[in-house]
Write an enzyme that holds these catalytic residues in place. Structure first.
Site, PDB file in Angstrom:
ATOM      1  N   PHE A 219       1.956  -9.875  -2.100  1.00 18.24           N
ATOM      2  CA  PHE A 219       1.578  -8.574  -1.555  1.00 18.24           C
ATOM      3  C   PHE A 219       2.646  -7.944  -0.690  1.00 18.24           C
ATOM      4  O   PHE A 219       3.374  -8.616   0.049  1.00 18.24           O
ATOM      5  CB  PHE A 219       0.306  -8.703  -0.710  1.00 18.24           C
ATOM      6  CG  PHE A 219      -0.901  -9.134  -1.501  1.00 18.24           C
ATOM      7  CD1 PHE A 219      -1.006  -8.853  -2.855  1.00 18.24           C
ATOM      8  CD2 PHE A 219      -1.943  -9.824  -0.877  1.00 18.24           C
ATOM      9  CE1 PHE A 219      -2.111  -9.241  -3.590  1.00 18.24           C
ATOM     10  CE2 PHE A 219      -3.055 -10.213  -1.609  1.00 18.24           C
ATOM     11  CZ  PHE A 219      -3.136  -9.928  -2.963  1.00 18.24           C
TER      12      PHE A 219
ATOM     13  N   HIS B 183       0.308  -2.836  -1.833  1.00 21.80           N
ATOM     14  CA  HIS B 183      -0.945  -3.501  -2.210  1.00 21.80           C
ATOM     15  C   HIS B 183      -1.990  -3.321  -1.111  1.00 21.80           C
ATOM     16  O   HIS B 183      -3.173  -3.076  -1.383  1.00 21.80           O
ATOM     17  CB  HIS B 183      -0.728  -5.009  -2.391  1.00 21.80           C
ATOM     18  CG  HIS B 183       0.107  -5.398  -3.558  1.00 21.80           C
ATOM     19  ND1 HIS B 183       1.331  -5.995  -3.424  1.00 21.80           N
ATOM     20  CD2 HIS B 183      -0.119  -5.294  -4.893  1.00 21.80           C
ATOM     21  CE1 HIS B 183       1.834  -6.264  -4.623  1.00 21.80           C
ATOM     22  NE2 HIS B 183       0.985  -5.836  -5.530  1.00 21.80           N
TER      23      HIS B 183
ATOM     24  N   GLN C  37       1.308   3.239 -16.368  1.00 16.06           N
ATOM     25  CA  GLN C  37       0.201   2.272 -16.377  1.00 16.06           C
ATOM     26  C   GLN C  37      -1.089   2.925 -15.866  1.00 16.06           C
ATOM     27  O   GLN C  37      -2.161   2.775 -16.460  1.00 16.06           O
ATOM     28  CB  GLN C  37       0.553   1.066 -15.504  1.00 16.06           C
ATOM     29  CG  GLN C  37      -0.630   0.150 -15.212  1.00 16.06           C
ATOM     30  CD  GLN C  37      -0.249  -1.079 -14.412  1.00 16.06           C
ATOM     31  OE1 GLN C  37       0.242  -2.041 -14.964  1.00 16.06           O
ATOM     32  NE2 GLN C  37      -0.489  -1.057 -13.118  1.00 16.06           N
TER      33      GLN C  37
ATOM     34  N   SER D 228       6.924  -5.890  -5.648  1.00 11.90           N
ATOM     35  CA  SER D 228       7.106  -7.334  -5.422  1.00 11.90           C
ATOM     36  C   SER D 228       8.483  -7.761  -5.895  1.00 11.90           C
ATOM     37  O   SER D 228       9.043  -8.744  -5.423  1.00 11.90           O
ATOM     38  CB  SER D 228       6.038  -8.128  -6.172  1.00 11.90           C
ATOM     39  OG  SER D 228       4.762  -7.708  -5.758  1.00 11.90           O
ATOM     40  N   ARG D 229       9.042  -7.028  -6.851  1.00 10.62           N
ATOM     41  CA  ARG D 229      10.362  -7.401  -7.407  1.00 10.62           C
ATOM     42  C   ARG D 229      11.510  -7.026  -6.473  1.00 10.62           C
ATOM     43  O   ARG D 229      12.643  -7.432  -6.725  1.00 10.62           O
ATOM     44  CB  ARG D 229      10.561  -6.742  -8.767  1.00 10.62           C
ATOM     45  CG  ARG D 229       9.670  -7.335  -9.853  1.00 10.62           C
ATOM     46  CD  ARG D 229      10.057  -6.849 -11.238  1.00 10.62           C
ATOM     47  NE  ARG D 229       9.400  -7.609 -12.285  1.00 10.62           N
ATOM     48  CZ  ARG D 229       8.289  -7.234 -12.931  1.00 10.62           C
ATOM     49  NH1 ARG D 229       7.704  -6.091 -12.630  1.00 10.62           N
ATOM     50  NH2 ARG D 229       7.765  -7.996 -13.873  1.00 10.62           N
TER      51      ARG D 229
END
Ligand code: PAF
Length: 285
Positions: A33, A37, A153, A186-187
């Protein structure tokens, strides 16, 4: 906060929430997270009586050679963070539970998934729409909150919910950014310090594009030349795609008219980053 691993147990709890007349919000995640998030979770908490968060790194949405194995994972850290925002449940299934032996069923949204991320990541959207359908069937939420950083998405999920008459509302939240403007992901942990500086070219080019638009520019090619020039001028940046698309169909737009999104996917070193801006909307940076 409850930690549930079994889909059946999650379904029983979801059913009991519904029977008690409680509104259920759901935030599907792959964990690790960040503030983005947590914003989705706060929104879910604000909109419903119960908040369920799933943590599942879904193998079906990764293609061979992508970062499934090394995708960052830290359940203890995630558990603490989710409890700080008042999540009621973390649903954390295993691969065997989500894709039991003999699994043969997938959900596909056509046309709009063939471009952008669908072109460079062949398994991505089929994996996402399949896992989200499964998670919706397990968590039985009244609403699910998605970030608009993954704009394609978000739109694909909205299309799927409409087309399949799924009984839930999809809520979209604006991209959360670091202080310097980098879209939270997160990347981002993969980025080395010099790559991080290059990564800022994405948001800077989005801002430059909006400034051109504000000055009356509507020709996509002119705007994209500026965007590409800004990104390619930074060391280590390779454009996967940079285009101006219709926000519903993801077809190219020659002119920025109606609902148009500037969407970017850029490899910075080995890390693939995405970002986007819908013209006319606020770019908080
Ligand atoms: O956006 C993500 O983190 C994932 O694609 C999702 C929606 C949790 C499905 O695995």
């Amino acid at each position: 906060m409850e930690i549930i691993e079994s889909p059946q147990e999650m379904q029983r709890l979801a059913e009991s929430y519904r029977k008690a007349g409680l509104a259920v919000a759901f935030v599907p995640t792959m964990g690790y997270f960040h503030e983005g998030h947590l914003e989705l979770m706060r929104e879910g908490k604000r909109l419903a009586d119960r908040l369920v968060v799933s943590i599942y790194v879904n193998p079906a949405q990764f293609s061979p050679g992508e970062d499934f194995e090394r995708y960052p994972r830290d359940f203890e850290r995630d558990r603490k963070l989710a409890s700080t925002v008042g999540a009621d449940v973390i649903f954390r299934p295993s691969n065997a539970q989500m894709y039991p032996p003999g699994h043969l069923t997938y959900v596909n949204v056509l046309a709009m998934t063939g471009r952008l991320c669908g072109e460079s990541r062949p398994n991505y959207f089929q994996g996402v729409t399949t896992i989200c359908t499964k998670l919706f069937n397990i968590v039985k939420p009244h609403l699910a909150v998605f970030g608009k950083k993954d704009f394609q998405q978000y739109q694909v999920i909205r299309r799927m919910v409409l087309d399949l008459n799924l009984d839930l509302e999809i809520v979209g939240l604006a991209t959360v950014r670091e202080e310097d403007g980098l879209a939270m992901s997160s990347r981002n942990v993969y980025l080395k310090p010099d790559e991080r500086a290059s990564a800022l070219s994405l948001v800077k080019s989005l801002k430059a594009a909006q400034e051109l638009y504000d000055r009356g520019e509507r020709d996509s090619r002119t705007i994209l030349e500026r965007v590409r020039g800004m990104i390619e001028g930074h060391p280590g940046c390779g454009i996967d795609y940079a285009g101006i698309f219709n926000t519903e169909t993801f077809e190219d737009m020659e002119r920025v008219e109606g609902q148009a999104v500037l969407a970017l996917a850029v490899k910075v070193g080995k890390t693939r980053l995405i970002d986007n801006h819908v013209f006319g909307e606020e770019l908080r940076f």
